[in-house]
Design a protein around this motif. Sequence first.
Motif, PDB file in Angstrom:
ATOM      1  N   SER A 287     -77.899  22.734  38.020  1.00  0.00           N
ATOM      2  CA  SER A 287     -79.087  23.357  38.607  1.00  0.00           C
ATOM      3  C   SER A 287     -78.807  24.801  38.998  1.00  0.00           C
ATOM      4  O   SER A 287     -77.722  25.132  39.474  1.00  0.00           O
ATOM      5  N   ASN A 288     -79.805  25.633  38.775  1.00  0.00           N
ATOM      6  CA  ASN A 288     -79.795  27.038  39.183  1.00  0.00           C
ATOM      7  C   ASN A 288     -78.768  27.900  38.447  1.00  0.00           C
ATOM      8  O   ASN A 288     -78.411  28.963  38.924  1.00  0.00           O
ATOM      9  N   LEU A 289     -78.282  27.434  37.305  1.00  0.00           N
ATOM     10  CA  LEU A 289     -77.409  28.252  36.468  1.00  0.00           C
ATOM     11  C   LEU A 289     -78.132  28.555  35.163  1.00  0.00           C
ATOM     12  O   LEU A 289     -78.940  27.757  34.682  1.00  0.00           O
ATOM     13  N   SER A 290     -77.856  29.714  34.595  1.00  0.00           N
ATOM     14  CA  SER A 290     -78.451  30.039  33.303  1.00  0.00           C
ATOM     15  C   SER A 290     -77.375  29.981  32.224  1.00  0.00           C
ATOM     16  O   SER A 290     -76.192  30.162  32.497  1.00  0.00           O
TER      17      SER A 290
ATOM     18  N   LEU B 231     -81.331  29.816  28.538  1.00  0.00           N
ATOM     19  CA  LEU B 231     -81.889  28.569  29.028  1.00  0.00           C
ATOM     20  C   LEU B 231     -81.508  28.401  30.492  1.00  0.00           C
ATOM     21  O   LEU B 231     -80.386  28.726  30.887  1.00  0.00           O
ATOM     22  N   SER B 232     -82.424  27.904  31.296  1.00  0.00           N
ATOM     23  CA  SER B 232     -82.168  27.690  32.720  1.00  0.00           C
ATOM     24  C   SER B 232     -81.752  26.257  32.963  1.00  0.00           C
ATOM     25  O   SER B 232     -82.427  25.313  32.525  1.00  0.00           O
ATOM     26  N   GLY B 233     -80.664  26.084  33.692  1.00  0.00           N
ATOM     27  CA  GLY B 233     -80.181  24.754  34.014  1.00  0.00           C
ATOM     28  C   GLY B 233     -80.963  24.142  35.167  1.00  0.00           C
ATOM     29  O   GLY B 233     -81.332  24.832  36.118  1.00  0.00           O
ATOM     30  N   ASP B 234     -81.196  22.834  35.066  1.00  0.00           N
ATOM     31  CA  ASP B 234     -81.897  22.110  36.129  1.00  0.00           C
ATOM     32  C   ASP B 234     -81.188  20.803  36.473  1.00  0.00           C
ATOM     33  O   ASP B 234     -81.751  19.940  37.124  1.00  0.00           O
ATOM     34  N   GLY B 235     -79.956  20.669  36.012  1.00  0.00           N
ATOM     35  CA  GLY B 235     -79.202  19.445  36.261  1.00  0.00           C
ATOM     36  C   GLY B 235     -79.394  18.384  35.198  1.00  0.00           C
ATOM     37  O   GLY B 235     -78.772  17.330  35.253  1.00  0.00           O
TER      38      GLY B 235
END
Length: 99
Positions: free
Chosen positions: A51-54, A74-78
């Motif tokens: 989460s919260n990592l690109s 892409l944006s990470g959301d877990g």
Amino acid sequence: TAGAYPLFMWNPDGQTNLSSAVFRYADSVMLWLLNPACDGTIFYFSFQTQSNLSYSVQYKNDLTAPDWLFHATLSGDGSVLPFSVPADSTQRFYRVRQP
């Protein structure tokens, strides 16, 4: 950037013999690429995000080229994020980085 970056290759018939791969970054964060495959028209893989990592997907058409080219962020959301790109007869190498 320091690290090991396995590359995915496939022929124009879409054949691949990889089931997963590991990307290791300089800070030892590991990113597993899940089920890389090519169905003849689409090359795809997935990877687990935080989460919260690109994440930056980059490519090269020639491994001797000095620079990787940007493809997508892409944006990470877990979750496990899918990635796909049209496949043609052009040889291409992909990597995923955490900027």
